[in-house]
Motif scaffolding. Sequence first.
Motif, short mmCIF file in Angstrom:
data_model
loop_
_atom_site.label_atom_id
_atom_site.label_comp_id
_atom_site.label_asym_id
_atom_site.label_seq_id
_atom_site.Cartn_x
_atom_site.Cartn_y
_atom_site.Cartn_z
N ILE A 174 0.03 3.92 -2.96
CA ILE A 174 -0.76 4.98 -2.84
C ILE A 174 0.15 6.15 -4.22
CG2 ILE A 174 -1.69 6.44 -1.52
CD1 ILE A 174 -2.18 4.46 0.28
N GLU B 64 -1.85 21.67 -29.51
CA GLU B 64 -2.54 21.52 -30.62
C GLU B 64 -3.61 23.30 -30.29
OE1 GLU B 64 -7.09 18.93 -31.97
OE2 GLU B 64 -5.34 18.77 -29.98
N MET B 65 -3.66 23.65 -29.26
CA MET B 65 -3.95 25.00 -29.60
C MET B 65 -2.79 25.87 -29.86
SD MET B 65 -7.06 25.22 -28.10
CE MET B 65 -7.39 26.50 -28.25
N LEU C 249 -0.32 5.84 -7.80
CA LEU C 249 -1.00 5.64 -8.12
C LEU C 249 -1.37 7.41 -8.26
CD1 LEU C 249 -4.10 4.15 -6.09
CD2 LEU C 249 -3.78 4.65 -8.73
N LEU C 250 -1.05 8.72 -7.20
CA LEU C 250 -1.51 9.69 -6.94
C LEU C 250 -0.55 10.76 -8.29
CD1 LEU C 250 -2.56 11.68 -5.86
CD2 LEU C 250 -1.73 12.68 -3.74
N SER D 277 -2.55 17.74 -20.93
CA SER D 277 -2.68 19.21 -21.15
C SER D 277 -1.87 20.11 -21.67
CB SER D 277 -2.42 19.97 -19.71
OG SER D 277 -1.34 19.89 -19.03
N ASN E 45 -1.27 9.56 -11.58
CA ASN E 45 -2.30 10.12 -12.42
C ASN E 45 -1.95 11.63 -13.05
OD1 ASN E 45 -5.36 8.60 -12.71
ND2 ASN E 45 -4.66 7.21 -10.88
N VAL E 46 -1.74 12.09 -11.63
CA VAL E 46 -1.22 13.97 -11.99
C VAL E 46 -0.63 13.26 -12.95
CG1 VAL E 46 -0.35 15.94 -11.37
CG2 VAL E 46 -1.66 14.13 -9.54
N LEU F 170 0.91 -1.14 0.17
CA LEU F 170 -0.17 0.09 0.16
C LEU F 170 1.12 1.08 -0.22
CD1 LEU F 170 -2.76 -1.00 3.24
CD2 LEU F 170 -3.55 -0.52 0.45
N ILE F 171 2.10 1.09 0.71
CA ILE F 171 2.87 2.21 0.92
C ILE F 171 3.22 2.95 -0.66
CG2 ILE F 171 5.46 3.08 1.49
CD1 ILE F 171 4.14 1.70 3.73
N ASP G 282 -3.19 18.57 -25.46
CA ASP G 282 -3.75 20.10 -25.38
C ASP G 282 -3.34 21.64 -25.82
OD1 ASP G 282 -6.26 17.75 -25.05
OD2 ASP G 282 -6.07 18.83 -23.05
N ASN G 283 -2.87 21.58 -24.77
CA ASN G 283 -2.19 23.53 -25.13
C ASN G 283 -1.10 23.46 -26.98
OD1 ASN G 283 -2.51 24.25 -23.66
ND2 ASN G 283 -0.74 23.77 -21.55
#
Lengths: 196, 483
Positions: B424, B445-446, B427-428, B439, B431-432, B420-421, B442-443
């Motif tokens: 956790i 492309e923009m 995972l965080l 992003s 995802n971040v 678990l250590i 996306d930027n």
Amino acid sequence: MTHLLAYLEAGGWVMPLLGSTLFLLWLIIGYRFMLLQRGTRTEIEQLCRQILQGKTPRGHGILPCTCRLAAEIVQRDPSRFSALDTLFYAVRKRLARFETTAKALVVIAPLLGLLGTVSGMIETFDSLAEMALFRQSGGIAGGISKALFTTQMGLAVAIPGYFLLAVLQRRRKNLESDLLKLQDLLHESLHENSHA
Amino acid sequence: MNIKILLFAFLSAFTSLAAAAEPPPAPAPAPKAETGQKMEEPETLEQAYKREFAFLDTQRRELQRLLQTLQHDNQRQKARLTNQIDRLQRQILDLTLEAKRLEEAILEAEKQQQSLQENASLLEMTLTQAKTSLKDAGLEVPALEGSDSDKLGKLFSLARGALDEGSRLHRHDGHFFLADGRAVQGTLIFLGNIAAYGLSDAGSGILIPAGNGHLKLIDQPGGAETAKALANGESPSLLRLFLFENLNKAVELEQEKTWKQILDDGGPIAWIIAALGVIGLVLALLRMAILTQAGWGGKSCLGKVVDAVAQGNLSAALATVEKASGAYPAVMRASLTHLHLPEDEWEIAVSDALLQQSVRLDRFGSLILVAAAVAPLLGLLGTVTGMIATFDVITRFGTGDPKLLATGIAVALITTQVGLIVAIPLLLLGNVLNGWAKSIKDNLEMAALELRETYKEHDSQSDSSGGDTAQNAAAARYAVSGA
């Protein structure tokens, strides 16, 4: 306040982590509730007409802001579709802000609870091995209370978060479909105008 | 009775008939009164009948009276018996209630007895424990007399005495061993029950237990000074001492477990999980570096290029792009070099460039999340392994000693904990980082779109004098950076 502190202490070292997870998650949920506001009850078709006439709706929220920007672009040069596309693309991208982070936090909260549980159980079995069943601090009861407190807290963080995130996701999808519809309508009407 | 009468009547009738036919060979057994009146038969028969009837009637009445008295008796008896039955039933009810009450009383008494026994055994345990504790402190407890409260009072006073004794300095003459093993006579100074000093002509200093109640000098700097100062009744500011629990046992300090020992307790699986965690962390750091590098200076470069394009200076814009490195310039180059082509071709070229960049931006992304998903599973594997070990121990030695079971259970829990250590944070982080990569894409492309917007703006301006370039570019950028 003292109650809260006692509650936090009862869970041991996992509790601060859980507390910060809780804080972050609710911060994000609050932010997204502020962000995902339609801002107007007007129908999409009417909004499109308003944009073309240059009479934009007032107020805050996603749709009025988008309408104002779109109206600016249309007023300046009705033939530039790509600028409109860019605008709508940017707005849609904004809608999904922090969503992944919030989801990750909701996944992590019960895992943290489980971690606390395991730590508490380790403490319990250590005191079993030492045969110190009734120590002043910790011991069997301390370990078990730690285990249960953290599990409880983890679930208490995760379950409401899960539901609220589902609500927010539905809102985002609705807004996105609204925006797409508005974009299509604008395109059609602008095309007709340019051909006319 | 009735039957006799009938038989008699029948016989008399039969004899009269037989007498008419022929004389009987033997006289029938009949009453003399009747045989005498055989001459006037019709009259006598009627009379006989009447008599018989009267006789029978009295008989009937007699019998009816008898019956009535009998019935009367019966009823009386019945009433008496019912009364008796009622009385007995009432008695039974009373007795059962009594029995219930008594049973409850018995239960209550048993409970009381049990609690008393428990209290007594608890008291007994406390007394034994107190005796052993006092024995450890070097006090022999005499046999205790009197009531329980007396015993407890005596023990408490003894313990108080022991505590007082333990917090005082006391000195007496005795012998101890020097560091080289020679025994010498000298003065022993005891600091309560936890440390000792020895003073003698041959040497002074701190004493440590040497087993069997003997003490031995150790060479420690400052020990002799402390011993002398204590002997002179001073209280030195720095007290050097060697702590022991009693004369046979040094103090054992519980050591905090290092993470390495914890992993060792968890066995090989814990080490595997830890290694996985380290690998995942390294991957996450690499990914962070890649993303930082990709996004580095992109915004400022984009601003320069957009300004150049807005002034119609494509070559300057291209030169700026060529100089810079990173994801933004690569996409911007694709956008700039295809600006003169029709829109669909431009889109194809730009999406190609984006695809190339996104391969780099997505590197290790899924791998980190896989590590985060595998770590708790490995923890579970360790749990099962540890539990198997525990049950092995139980089948071999039973469950008498929890210490035997502790190792298996420690493996089980530690692997879960380590899993678990590891999981956790991964995972965080994973995802971040994925959100960050998305992003950036996306930027990119923009940025490509913005270049095209600015270029078209410039074109339309050169065609027709109208509109406001700077304002338009600002609006586009406003849209990009988010309303």
